[in-house]
Design a protein around this motif. Sequence first.
Motif, mmCIF file in Angstrom:
data_model
loop_
_atom_site.group_PDB
_atom_site.id
_atom_site.type_symbol
_atom_site.label_atom_id
_atom_site.label_comp_id
_atom_site.label_asym_id
_atom_site.label_seq_id
_atom_site.Cartn_x
_atom_site.Cartn_y
_atom_site.Cartn_z
ATOM 1 N N SER A 94 13.419 30.142 3.030
ATOM 2 C CA SER A 94 12.267 29.410 2.662
ATOM 3 C C SER A 94 11.176 29.900 3.582
ATOM 4 C CB SER A 94 12.239 27.866 2.744
ATOM 5 O OG SER A 94 13.347 27.599 1.777
ATOM 6 N N PRO A 95 10.546 31.214 3.523
ATOM 7 C CA PRO A 95 9.381 31.512 4.303
ATOM 8 C C PRO A 95 8.010 31.431 3.789
ATOM 9 C CG PRO A 95 10.231 33.547 2.867
ATOM 10 C CD PRO A 95 10.905 32.291 2.477
ATOM 11 N N SER A 96 6.927 31.674 4.982
ATOM 12 C CA SER A 96 5.619 31.390 4.423
ATOM 13 C C SER A 96 4.896 32.814 3.988
ATOM 14 C CB SER A 96 4.919 30.785 5.326
ATOM 15 O OG SER A 96 5.315 29.577 5.798
ATOM 16 N N VAL A 97 4.348 32.771 2.959
ATOM 17 C CA VAL A 97 3.595 33.902 2.430
ATOM 18 C C VAL A 97 2.179 33.736 2.807
ATOM 19 C CG1 VAL A 97 3.015 35.327 0.498
ATOM 20 C CG2 VAL A 97 5.225 34.605 0.723
ATOM 21 N N ASN A 115 4.225 28.116 1.084
ATOM 22 C CA ASN A 115 5.858 28.393 1.420
ATOM 23 C C ASN A 115 6.575 28.214 -0.084
ATOM 24 O OD1 ASN A 115 5.226 27.284 4.205
ATOM 25 N ND2 ASN A 115 4.712 24.962 3.264
ATOM 26 N N VAL A 116 7.208 29.479 -0.012
ATOM 27 C CA VAL A 116 8.110 29.879 -1.095
ATOM 28 C C VAL A 116 9.695 29.708 -0.830
ATOM 29 C CG1 VAL A 116 6.089 31.297 -1.856
ATOM 30 C CG2 VAL A 116 8.294 32.187 -0.293
ATOM 31 N N SER A 117 10.359 29.704 -1.700
ATOM 32 C CA SER A 117 11.730 29.900 -1.607
ATOM 33 C C SER A 117 12.276 31.223 -2.190
ATOM 34 C CB SER A 117 12.333 28.652 -2.410
ATOM 35 O OG SER A 117 12.385 28.832 -3.590
ATOM 36 N N GLY A 118 13.406 31.430 -1.633
ATOM 37 C CA GLY A 118 14.055 32.866 -2.041
ATOM 38 C C GLY A 118 15.539 33.081 -1.461
ATOM 39 N N HIS A 119 15.743 34.417 -1.580
ATOM 40 C CA HIS A 119 17.107 34.659 -0.722
ATOM 41 C C HIS A 119 16.890 36.106 -0.142
ATOM 42 C CE1 HIS A 119 19.167 31.340 -3.140
ATOM 43 N NE2 HIS A 119 20.445 32.014 -2.236
ATOM 44 N N ALA A 120 17.571 36.147 1.072
ATOM 45 C CA ALA A 120 17.940 37.340 1.288
ATOM 46 C C ALA A 120 19.294 37.968 0.795
ATOM 47 C CB ALA A 120 18.220 37.589 2.934
ATOM 48 N N VAL A 121 19.197 39.373 0.152
ATOM 49 C CA VAL A 121 19.908 39.889 -0.477
ATOM 50 C C VAL A 121 20.323 41.169 -0.338
ATOM 51 C CG1 VAL A 121 20.033 38.079 -2.496
ATOM 52 C CG2 VAL A 121 18.956 40.122 -2.677
ATOM 53 N N GLY A 181 23.936 23.943 -7.220
ATOM 54 C CA GLY A 181 24.174 24.263 -8.952
ATOM 55 C C GLY A 181 23.001 24.258 -9.685
ATOM 56 N N PHE A 182 22.151 23.257 -9.325
ATOM 57 C CA PHE A 182 20.746 23.195 -10.197
ATOM 58 C C PHE A 182 19.665 22.933 -9.260
ATOM 59 C CE2 PHE A 182 24.255 21.662 -13.056
ATOM 60 C CZ PHE A 182 24.267 22.494 -14.098
ATOM 61 N N ASP A 183 18.422 23.793 -9.505
ATOM 62 C CA ASP A 183 17.320 23.772 -8.952
ATOM 63 C C ASP A 183 16.081 24.028 -9.898
ATOM 64 O OD1 ASP A 183 15.328 23.693 -7.250
ATOM 65 O OD2 ASP A 183 16.390 24.749 -5.612
ATOM 66 N N SER A 184 15.303 23.238 -10.071
ATOM 67 C CA SER A 184 14.203 23.428 -11.120
ATOM 68 C C SER A 184 13.065 24.320 -10.427
ATOM 69 C CB SER A 184 13.277 22.085 -11.389
ATOM 70 O OG SER A 184 13.029 21.196 -10.232
ATOM 71 N N GLY A 185 13.033 24.707 -9.039
ATOM 72 C CA GLY A 185 12.082 25.297 -8.378
ATOM 73 C C GLY A 185 12.608 26.608 -8.548
ATOM 74 N N THR A 186 11.476 27.847 -8.630
ATOM 75 C CA THR A 186 11.793 29.070 -8.933
ATOM 76 C C THR A 186 12.003 29.848 -7.701
ATOM 77 O OG1 THR A 186 9.465 29.795 -8.770
ATOM 78 C CG2 THR A 186 10.452 29.269 -11.092
ATOM 79 N N GLU A 187 12.836 30.931 -7.880
ATOM 80 C CA GLU A 187 12.865 31.971 -6.608
ATOM 81 C C GLU A 187 11.756 32.742 -6.339
ATOM 82 O OE1 GLU A 187 15.491 30.614 -4.623
ATOM 83 O OE2 GLU A 187 17.066 32.001 -4.913
ATOM 84 N N ASP A 188 11.005 32.851 -5.532
ATOM 85 C CA ASP A 188 9.788 33.403 -5.363
ATOM 86 C C ASP A 188 10.008 35.038 -4.522
ATOM 87 O OD1 ASP A 188 7.822 31.676 -6.805
ATOM 88 O OD2 ASP A 188 7.978 30.376 -5.139
ATOM 89 N N VAL A 189 10.611 34.870 -3.699
ATOM 90 C CA VAL A 189 11.086 36.208 -2.981
ATOM 91 C C VAL A 189 12.270 36.566 -2.760
ATOM 92 C CG1 VAL A 189 8.623 35.938 -1.791
ATOM 93 C CG2 VAL A 189 10.494 34.962 -0.704
ATOM 94 N N PHE A 190 12.754 37.849 -2.670
ATOM 95 C CA PHE A 190 13.975 38.387 -2.210
ATOM 96 C C PHE A 190 13.830 39.557 -1.531
ATOM 97 C CE2 PHE A 190 14.668 36.276 -6.685
ATOM 98 C CZ PHE A 190 15.802 35.850 -6.415
ATOM 99 N N VAL A 191 14.321 39.616 -0.288
ATOM 100 C CA VAL A 191 14.153 40.334 0.872
ATOM 101 C C VAL A 191 15.414 41.112 1.075
ATOM 102 C CG1 VAL A 191 12.112 39.422 1.396
ATOM 103 C CG2 VAL A 191 14.205 38.879 2.867
ATOM 104 N N PRO A 192 15.561 42.224 1.578
ATOM 105 C CA PRO A 192 16.883 42.747 2.207
ATOM 106 C C PRO A 192 17.554 41.966 3.221
ATOM 107 C CG PRO A 192 15.441 44.563 1.856
ATOM 108 C CD PRO A 192 14.589 43.237 1.839
#
Length: 438
Positions: A103-106, A117-123, A204-215
């Motif tokens: 959940s980094p800051s952009v 403040n956004v949400s996302g995943h490191a993948v 399982g469920f989250d109405s929020g969107t995933e905004d960023v994916f970083v390595p």
Amino acid sequence: MFAYYLDLALRSLKRSPGLTALMVLAIGFGVAASMTSWSVFRAVSGDPIPWKSSQLFVPQVDNWGPSGRNANGDPPNAMDYTEATALMRDHRAKLQSAMYQISPSVVPAEATKHPINVSGHAVFGEFFAMLDVPFQYGSGWAASDDANRAQVVVISSKLNQKLFGGANSVGKSVNIESRDYRVVGVLNDWNPQPRFYDVVNSGGFDSGTEDVFVPFQTAIQASIPNDGNTNCNATPKESGFVGLQHSECIWISYMVELDDAAAVTAYRDYLQGYAREQKQAGRFSWEPNNRLRNLPAWLDNQQVVPSDTKVSLLVALGLLLVCLVNTIGLLLAKFLRRSAEIGVRRALGAPRRAIYLQFLTEAGMVGMAGGVLGLLLTCAGVASVGWVMPKDIAALARLDVSLLVMTLIVAVIATMLAGLYPTYRASRVQPAWQLKSN
């Protein structure tokens, strides 16, 4: 002949409006409760990626031993950093990715705008091809970007709209946690529910969107902390994010793509061999206890479908059954009250089949009226699901053509079934008895 039966049914229903209204209300409320509950259950129990779910697998490695197993003997439902990086390094699947929630800051380029403040995943880069993630612009990053810990990012269309007005932003820079990341891809609208690729951390469920994916390794190097669940069987020896990486704490989700049964068997053997190596090295003191479940089995194992939605559906079906029983009683009373009319028609030569079809047509008209009422009540029910269900789950319930058609069909069929016994009793009326008594 059918038009004649419709006319008779309409006349009969008009003669007793109160009884007709009771039957229509019973059917309408029963069907609406069932269809509203079904809309929620359908949303949360559906296959999120049906064309590929049988090829997606979640491996589990037992790094805690007997003390960390659940009642079924299953190992932890996530991985520690050691296991996740080892499996990625060995790369025994067609496609695979470790991932953790961030959940980094952009920071927007305009100095007048506040950080977002956004949400996302490191993948890892294979994440996007493995899950058939749709892109509006660009694509995911290459394997070389993972190896070189490149500062690249894939952003959502929502974030792209905020930062770049929705234009093609591939090649532009985004400031994430005070570091510049080059945009390599912009997603189309993509927010699968359940969030199957990271059930452990998303719930399982989250109405929020995933905004960023970083390595993944880029995020590790930049010390972007885990914002998902972290479970430990012992206190880490070191503090902070580095201590988490060196510990046996589980916080990383993992998914692989395996095309056929042979690939599944080979990967399962690999997991067993890896666990035996860890035992020989002295890290594990127990026998291998791994799991490899495909996506549907994994979602079932993690009980992604909330128990309260199942209970609600069962209660609603019970209500529908009660309403049908009441309708049977009302139809029986209504039909038998017309025994004299039936006797006269039978004496004039009407066969039992004609009586049966007449009253079954009348039951069908009640079902149709109850279905129309049920449609209206279902619309209201779906709109008010949020009053009794968690917000993230209630947001998934939606009205569509299939639900509306199903509501009408269920109402008509249920009423026709309810009318079978009363109609049968009406068709068995003996004309001689009715003529004598009248």
